[in-house]
Enzyme design. Structure first.
Site, PDB file in Angstrom:
ATOM      1  N   LYS A 160       0.891  -1.161   0.000  1.00  0.00           N
ATOM      2  CA  LYS A 160       0.000   0.000   0.000  1.00  0.00           C
ATOM      3  C   LYS A 160       0.928   1.208   0.000  1.00  0.00           C
ATOM      4  CE  LYS A 160      -4.389   1.403   2.021  1.00  0.00           C
ATOM      5  NZ  LYS A 160      -5.379   0.986   1.004  1.00  0.00           N
TER       6      LYS A 160
HETATM    7  C1  LIG Z   1      -6.449   0.192   0.539  1.00  0.00           C
HETATM    8  C2  LIG Z   1      -6.754  -0.254  -0.821  1.00  0.00           C
HETATM    9  C3  LIG Z   1      -7.803  -1.154  -1.094  1.00  0.00           C
HETATM   10  C4  LIG Z   1      -8.732  -1.659  -0.033  1.00  0.00           C
HETATM   11  O1  LIG Z   1      -8.070  -2.493   0.871  1.00  0.00           O
HETATM   12  P1  LIG Z   1      -8.697  -2.775   2.289  1.00  0.00           P
HETATM   13  O2  LIG Z   1      -7.710  -3.657   2.956  1.00  0.00           O
HETATM   14  O3  LIG Z   1      -9.977  -3.447   2.081  1.00  0.00           O
HETATM   15  O4  LIG Z   1      -8.852  -1.463   2.967  1.00  0.00           O
HETATM   16  C5  LIG Z   1      -7.959  -1.584  -2.398  1.00  0.00           C
HETATM   17  N1  LIG Z   1      -7.174  -1.140  -3.386  1.00  0.00           N
HETATM   18  C6  LIG Z   1      -6.177  -0.265  -3.154  1.00  0.00           C
HETATM   19  C7  LIG Z   1      -5.343   0.198  -4.285  1.00  0.00           C
HETATM   20  C8  LIG Z   1      -5.937   0.197  -1.874  1.00  0.00           C
HETATM   21  O5  LIG Z   1      -4.950   1.066  -1.669  1.00  0.00           O
END
Ligand SMILES: *Cc1c(COP(=O)(O)O)cnc(C)c1O
Length: 307
Positions: A160
């Site tokens: 992330k």
């Molecule tokens: C944070 C995010 C998500 C969602 O992830 P969760 O763990 O469900 O919060 C999906 N795609 C991207 C690109 C993200 O950065």
């Protein structure tokens, strides 16, 4: 934005307004940083962080992928998030969003990043439905983006990462400027990847279908939805989806910590299903909110209550 009192930074709780950084912070120039988005829900028994362990583990994994040496252990970061919510308790009367970030601070310029100090900060503030409360009931209008999702050949979507959000931001802007509410991005082979910050699901013939994790984040909400589907005996397929299959889906929705479970009522001017929140989507949403609000005992271990 609804401000709170304190922000956690490098081991200390500091005043919200003092949580600043130097203009020559490395991340600001070269874009290497990682973050998380975690929610704490205001349950009947007080504020509870949803899946703190998994979110903090993913933060550590993101840092590892991008060669950022986090100076704190997972346990220390979990405790820091708890401590932060305790300190800000009087600021919160509703659900809270927690944003930990690990970034490179001031010390060295140039692309090589290992000479820059690693900074860790955590902010938390009250934040309602990401795409609006109405969106959770009525659904949103979505456009398939002209921006392709970052290719796995050159970007690392399992992290992330701050840098991955440039791609998301351009897609999101294009969607909003074109009169839609969210973007859906294809991968470089033309299959559905994910939203700008959400994973994607369709329902066809009572079966729940979501793309494999090869061109999207390993989403914790997506995992929660798959767990719920399993409990309810809904058949699940994790496989590639093409855009024309989306157009003829019975239901579609996005999942994410911020977006929760947001129904999709239209994609590229094609109505999805009956154009309203679908039956299975509604069932999954209901179960999801029961779990995050501490009303499903089976999943109490997902919650960390703030005393
Ligand atoms: C944070 C995010 C998500 C969602 O992830 P969760 O763990 O469900 O919060 C999906 N795609 C991207 C690109 C993200 O950065």
């Amino acid at each position: 934005m609804k401000e709170a009192k304190y922000i956690w930074k490098n081991g200390n709780l500091i005043d919200w307004h003092n949580a600043t950084t130097h203009i020559l912070s490395h991340t600001l120039h070269y874009g290497n940083g990682v973050f998380e988005g975690t929610r704490a829900y205001m349950t009947k028994r007080g504020l509870a962080i949803f899946r703190l362990e998994e979110h903090t583990q993913r933060l550590m994994n993101s840092a590892k992928i991008l060669l950022i040496q986090c100076p704190y252990s997972k346990e220390e970061l979990k405790n820091a998030q708890i401590e932060l919510l305790q300190a800000n308790k009087t600021c919160f009367s509703d659900n809270v969003y927690i944003r930990p970030i690990i970034y490179l601070g001031y010390g060295a310029m140039g692309v090589y990043h290992l000479n820059s100090p690693v900074e860790v900060a955590i902010a938390a503030w009250e934040w309602g439905a990401y795409l609006g409360k109405e969106a959770l009931n009525k659904g949103i209008r979505v456009k398939i983006s002209s921006f392709v999702r970052n290719s796995v050949k050159s970007n690392m979507g399992k992290a992330k990462a701050v840098a991955n959000y440039l791609n998301s931001q351009m897609a999101k802007h294009e969607a909003i400027a074109s009169g839609f509410e969210e973007a859906l991005l294809l991968d470089d082979n033309g299959f559905i990847a994910e939203g700008s910050g959400e994973c994607f699901f369709i329902i066809r013939d009572q079966r729940l279908i979501t793309p494999p994790y090869d061109n999207s984040l390993e989403s914790i909400t997506q995992n929660t939805v798959l767990t719920i589907a399993n409990d309810l005996g809904i058949e699940v397929e994790q496989r590639r989806i093409t855009r024309d299959e989306v157009y003829i889906a019975d239901e579609a929705f996005f999942t994410g910590t911020a977006a929760e479970i947001t129904p999709i009522c239209e994609v590229d001017f094609r109505q999805i299903g009956n154009g309203r929140r679908g039956e299975i989507t509604t069932t999954l949403q209901d179960e999801f909110f029961k779990i995050v609000m501490g009303e499903n005992e089976k999943y109490n271990h997902f919650l960390t209550y703030i005393q």
